[in-house]
Write an enzyme that holds these catalytic residues in place. Structure first.
Site, mmCIF file in Angstrom:
data_model
loop_
_atom_site.group_PDB
_atom_site.id
_atom_site.type_symbol
_atom_site.label_atom_id
_atom_site.label_comp_id
_atom_site.label_asym_id
_atom_site.label_seq_id
_atom_site.Cartn_x
_atom_site.Cartn_y
_atom_site.Cartn_z
ATOM 1 N N HIS A 164 0.848 -1.204 0.000
ATOM 2 C CA HIS A 164 0.000 0.000 0.000
ATOM 3 C C HIS A 164 0.878 1.248 0.000
ATOM 4 O O HIS A 164 0.694 2.162 -0.814
ATOM 5 C CB HIS A 164 -0.906 -0.032 1.233
ATOM 6 C CG HIS A 164 -1.754 1.181 1.412
ATOM 7 N ND1 HIS A 164 -3.124 1.161 1.258
ATOM 8 C CD2 HIS A 164 -1.449 2.457 1.748
ATOM 9 C CE1 HIS A 164 -3.613 2.356 1.491
ATOM 10 N NE2 HIS A 164 -2.614 3.172 1.796
ATOM 11 N N GLU A 165 1.839 1.300 0.925
ATOM 12 C CA GLU A 165 2.698 2.471 1.030
ATOM 13 C C GLU A 165 3.629 2.583 -0.184
ATOM 14 O O GLU A 165 3.912 3.679 -0.665
ATOM 15 C CB GLU A 165 3.516 2.404 2.321
ATOM 16 C CG GLU A 165 2.702 2.272 3.598
ATOM 17 C CD GLU A 165 1.853 3.499 3.910
ATOM 18 O OE1 GLU A 165 1.828 4.454 3.101
ATOM 19 O OE2 GLU A 165 1.196 3.502 4.961
ATOM 20 N N HIS A 196 1.821 4.269 -3.055
ATOM 21 C CA HIS A 196 1.833 5.731 -2.927
ATOM 22 C C HIS A 196 3.172 6.291 -3.396
ATOM 23 O O HIS A 196 3.226 7.248 -4.181
ATOM 24 C CB HIS A 196 1.629 6.133 -1.458
ATOM 25 C CG HIS A 196 0.229 5.988 -0.960
ATOM 26 N ND1 HIS A 196 -0.861 6.532 -1.598
ATOM 27 C CD2 HIS A 196 -0.249 5.379 0.166
ATOM 28 C CE1 HIS A 196 -1.959 6.256 -0.908
ATOM 29 N NE2 HIS A 196 -1.620 5.553 0.163
#
Length: 267
Positions: A58-59, A62
């Site tokens: 997820h990170e 980004h």
């Protein structure tokens, strides 16, 4: 000449992440094999390691989207190595989400990586950076549930089936919660570039408390009911039943004893 954004050390996968992936693989094998007396423990490690792996992805999503959009600083910060220890708020990004899974069986989103927004031009790029994280959770959920919606569960051991269902449910909850238009969450980050400067200034002080506000609202019975109805609907679309998820949560909480399977799931 090697820049910060292209330096190989800034893109090399972290041994910490590889260790998490190895734990997920080994514990998944143990669940599949049905090793005597350790199935519940194996489900626990499979789900927790899988959940942390998804948080790292997820990170990373980004950060990688930000890199492609013009913020080369994310490379030097270590965000592209998938190392959970490199994230801005390890407590918010990793520890608290794992604690919520253990205590309540819900995939709450964690803190985001720090993006230098001033380096990025174009509102669409800002929105895509924020949307990349929840999109990763949604994709992970689709992959985990592929055996369900492809009708390929006939030869899958029950415990592994339930572990997949529970881990997929965590991905769905994380994606939905993160897409809420609440300051501090990714959903607001998608909308923020399109708001007026005055509206953004008014919302900015509330960003550090967005996750707490969401968590507080989930304690309201009416809101909680609507939320879980939505989760159930999405899981149903993925061909995962409430019983699959429930048994997965029961196996995950191995300290309470493994559940007695009173119903044989349909393949």
């Amino acid at each position: 000449m090697t820049s910060a954004s292209t330096h190989p050390d800034h893109h090399r996968i972290s041994p910490v992440f590889l260790g998490l992936a190895a734990i997920m693989a080994v514990s998944g094998w143990a669940v599949w094999s049905g090793l005597a007396d350790v199935t519940g423990v194996a489900v626990f490690f499979f789900v927790v390691s899988g959940w942390v792996v998804s948080l790292c992805l997820h990170e990373y999503a980004h950060a990688h989207t930000a890199l492609r959009s013009g913020d080369t600083s994310v490379a030097a910060k270590g965000y592209l190595t998938l190392n959970p220890l490199k994230y801005t708020h390890a407590l918010l990004s990793i520890v608290l989400p794992v604690a919520f899974v253990v205590l309540g069986g819900i995939g709450l989103p964690g803190g985001a990586v720090y993006i230098e927004r001033g380096r990025i031009r174009g509102r669409w790029r800002h929105s895509l950076i924020s949307a990349a994280g929840p999109a990763t959770n949604a994709l992970f959920a689709a992959v985990l549930t592929a055996p369900f919606w492809l009708d390929a569960m006939a030869d899958v051991p029950f415990a592994f089936r339930y572990a997949l269902a529970f881990l997929a449910m965590l991905q769905v909850t994380a994606a939905i919660l993160n897409l809420l238009p609440v300051p501090g969450l990714d959903g607001y980050g998608v909308l923020e570039p399109w708001l007026s400067p005055a509206a953004r200034r008014q919302a900015e002080p509330f960003a550090p408390f967005g996750l707490l506000v969401v968590f507080g609202f989930l304690w309201v019975p009416a809101v909680n009911g609507v939320f879980w109805d939505a989760i159930g609907h999405v899981m149903g679309v993925l061909n995962v039943t409430e019983l699959d998820v429930s048994y997965g949560y029961d196996f995950f909480r191995f300290w309470q004893g493994e559940p007695e399977l009173s119903v044989t799931p349909q393949p």
